[in-house]
Enzyme design. Structure first.
Site: not given
Ligand code: IVH
Length: 711
Positions: A44, A46, A48, A127, A129, A131, A238, A326, A420, A422, A439, A445
């Site tokens: 690092d 070198a 820099d 399982e 899902k 986010d 997963y 969902k 407005c 303001c 406005c 403003c």
């Molecule tokens: S399985 C072939 N399991 O959901 C199946 N996906 O809408 C591969 N995700 O791209 C996905 N939790 O980013 C699976 N328990 C879970 C998940 C999961 C979140 C996301 C994943 C995927 C997206 C699909």
């Protein structure tokens, strides 16, 4: 290259130019090794030293600063900064179920496909899902060798170095994993970690993240793994990709093996014997959802037996053996305590709901947008009402409407202000029947002034570190800055000030110095950022880039815009034919995706004396770099013969031809054996057939744009 020892003040101009050229190449090579290949060759320190040498020479010979100088890279675009990784097993998505009926259909479909009797057991794993964002971790001989984002499913970005910083991603697997093992799962950030990160962002003058998922994605896609290391990212496994030996006979057992190897598995996962048991898990998880530490947006059901998964296969990009059930958007009731009016950069007035703080899905909500005056009237929400609010995925919370039986006596319909908020109290105008209220104070403003400054320093514009929304508001209030040019005079003014910034609350010697250095670092700026920073209505990043590329440098652009604006003022009535307005105006409209509406915004910006002053004042303080012209030397189509046929969607024929020629290709009218590519649009006829006959490569318009780097 060996770093030359000659003191900078003894260098001649020719020597300096030569060394800058060599340094640019050398630093780029080390960046590649470090960021893309994760195999730095030098320390690092070198590295820099190389950068410092480059900067010292540039300071002494500012006229020699190269277009590709390392000092000019204002935060490299992450998308271009990571190497691509091809997924050997594609990363798929899931089809969705939105209610119990869809879930029963899923089970029926699976049984039918497999010709299973109604009594035969069909196990599924349910399982949560998660986010977050999905990634793939590749292990060879038990060692973590590569990690990639999902990308488009076939090709993702190499984020190995960043993933190595996650405690949840084991560097080595104990025991006896298959020689090749790709573990897939979700990278996410917990809600408390997200809240804390946003507080740190505030303090640092950086932009807040909208939600934990964006924060996780932004943190993982940092070019500097040191930054990722400071971001608390987690991982749940997963699924898997390429394997040199099977993991198990069932998904359930595969998860357990992954867990034994040190990968976190979601504790709420359950194995279920039928649809009813599956739905019971759904209800349980939904009830726990708000109390969970992390965001989830549904429950995924997967047929447990891997042999059955194999038989079920895929439909387009989703497995037939899985479905995502969902959750509905999270809702809550709370009291609407007040409505305030926010003034945007362009003067648009947005009513904001001030709510009694309420937890929706684990995130505290105190504000929500009410969009515009019509929306308030339509929903008839009144101050004092109990309202129903909704937080759906990444969107800002919405107010769905009032809970009428909880309406207090005497609640009055909301009256939208006519002036407005303001200090100028300028009248609010409702543009020709549009729902937007504005406005009319324009640049006078103070609210609009502040918003423009915030835009000016934002990430995609001047990107001044340590000068975020909070700091801009505070400096504006203290009258330290009023216009963009003031930012560049800040350090000088501060030296003479009786109340210097270092003495202000929240500031100190060091942070003030850092701020001045960050401002100094942006005294040189690429044209496209400069154009975007001006905040012209309808001119976003993409349009700014097009303008920069088309006009090349600030003077040419400005002259052309002034000429176009003059033409427009002389011809205000024409609404259809740009050529009737004037030559410069037509040229502007001719740029791909810029039409008369955008052109008119640019013209009205350049018809305003105040705006011209802003540009002029900036010009005197910053140097604006010329836009990068497409380089024919490393163009992928140089010397190739291309034929366009059929009707193209995004390009006119003459534009397609011009862009190909600009990149060094030859455009021909008919297909022969010498043709390299035939770009086939809709309703193509004999030329496409001929190409296939001769075995010439055919490309869709999209393929072509990709090839020339425009998609
Ligand atoms: S399985 C072939 N399991 O959901 C199946 N996906 O809408 C591969 N995700 O791209 C996905 N939790 O980013 C699976 N328990 C879970 C998940 C999961 C979140 C996301 C994943 C995927 C997206 C699909």
């Amino acid at each position: 290259m060996k770093l030359r020892e000659k003191p900078v003040d003894q260098l001649g101009a020719a020597e300096a130019a030569e060394e800058l050229t060599a340094l640019a190449a050398e630093i780029r090579r080390h960046d590649e090794l470090y960021y893309r290949k994760d195999q730095p060759e030098i320390s690092d320190a070198a590295y820099d030293a190389l950068r410092q040498r480059n900067e010292a020479i540039e300071a002494a010979f500012p006229e020699l600063i190269r277009a590709d100088s390392p000092s000019r890279r204002v935060g490299i675009e992450p998308a271009g900064g990571f190497a691509k990784v091809r997924h050997r097993v594609p990363m798929l998505s899931l089809s969705n179920a939105f209610g119990e009926d869809d879930v029963h259909d899923f089970f029926a479909r699976v049984r039918r496909f497999l010709s299973m009797g109604v009594d035969e057991p069909l196990y599924v794993v349910a399982e949560p899902k998660i986010d977050g964002l999905s990634i793939s971790l590749r292990y060879e001989a038990g060692r973590f060798v590569q990690g990639a984002t999902r990308g488009d499913g076939t090709e993702g970005e190499d984020v190995t170095a960043n993933l190595r910083t996650l405690a949840d991603v084991p560097a080595r697997i104990a025991g006896e994993p298959p020689d090749v093992l790709e573990v897939r799962g979700e990278v996410y950030m917990t809600k408390p970690d997200f809240a804390a990160l946003n507080e740190r962002q505030d303090a640092a003058g950086a932009k807040r993240f909208a939600n934990p998922r964006n924060a996780a994605a932004g943190s993982l896609r940092q070019l500097d793994p040191k930054i990722t290391a400071q971001r608390p990212l987690r991982f749940f496994a997963y699924s898997w990709g390429e394997l040199s030996a099977p993991l198990a006979d069932t998904h359930w057992h595969a998860l357990q093996r992954l867990e034994a190897w040190g990968f976190p598995i979601n504790p709420l996962a359950e194995r279920c014997a039928d649809a009813e048991a599956t739905l019971a898990v759904y209800r349980k998880v939904e009830a726990e959802r708000g109390a969970l530490d992390y965001d989830i947006d549904g429950v995924v059901y997967k047929v447990d037996e891997l042999a059955l998964q194999q038989r079920l296969g895929f439909v387009s990009r989703a497995p037939r053996w899985a479905i995502a059930h969902k959750f509905p958007a999270e809702r809550a009731q709370t009291v609407l305590e007040d409505i305030s009016i926010q003034v945007g950069r362009t003067g648009a007035l947005t009513p904001v709901a001030h709510l009694k703080p309420v937890t929706v899905g684990g995130v505290v909500v105190a504000r929500a947008t009410l969009h515009n005056p019509d929306e308030i009237a339509r929903k008839d929400v009144r101050i004092g009402d109990t309202v129903l609010i909704q937080r759906a995925g990444d969107v800002i919370p919405q107010v769905l409407g009032p809970v009428l039986d909880k309406r207090p006596n005497g609640a009055e319909p909301y009256v939208f202000p006519e002036v407005c908020p303001c200090s100028l109290r300028t009248p609010v105008v409702h543009e020709d029947g549009a729902v937007v209220a504005r406005c009319s104070g324009e640049l006078a403003c103070p609210y609009q002034q502040v918003e423009r400054l915030i835009h000016f320093v934002s990430r995609d514009a001047f990107d001044i570190e340590g000068l975020g929304e909070k700091q801009v508001r505070s400096f504006f209030e203290k009258e330290l800055i009023r216009t963009p040019a003031d930012i560049f005079d800040l350090a000088e003014a501060d030296r003479e000030s009786l109340t210097p910034i270092r003495n202000l609350e929240g500031w100190g010697e060091k942070s003030a110095e850092n701020l001045f250095a960050a401002i100094e670092a942006r005294r040189t700026i690429p044209l496209e950022r400069f154009v975007y920073a001006l905040g012209i209505r309808q001119v976003g990043q993409a349009t700014a880039k097009l303008l920069a590329r088309s006009y090349g440098d600030l003077t040419s652009w400005q002259d052309a815009m002034l000429a176009a604006a003059a033409e427009r003022r002389a011809n205000p009535e024409e609404t259809k034919k740009p050529e009737l307005v004037g030559e410069h105006y037509r040229e502007l409209c001719d740029i791909h995706t810029i039409g008369m509406s955008v052109a008119d915004e640019i013209c009205s910006f350049f018809s305003e004396a105040h705006n011209l002053k802003v540009v002029r004042d900036l010009e005197a303080r910053v140097s604006v770099l010329e836009a990068e012209r497409p380089q024919t030397a490393d163009s992928p189509v140089v010397g190739k013969t291309v034929v366009f046929t059929g009707s193209l969607e995004t390009l006119s024929r003459s534009e397609a031809k011009a862009s190909a020629e600009a990149l060094g290709a030859k455009v021909a009218g008919s297909v022969s054996k010498k043709t390299d590519y035939v770009v086939v649009g809709a309703d193509a006829g004999s030329k496409a057939a001929k190409a296939r006959e001769l075995g010439v490569t055919t490309l869709s318009e999209q393929d072509w744009l990709k090839l020339i780097g425009r998609a």
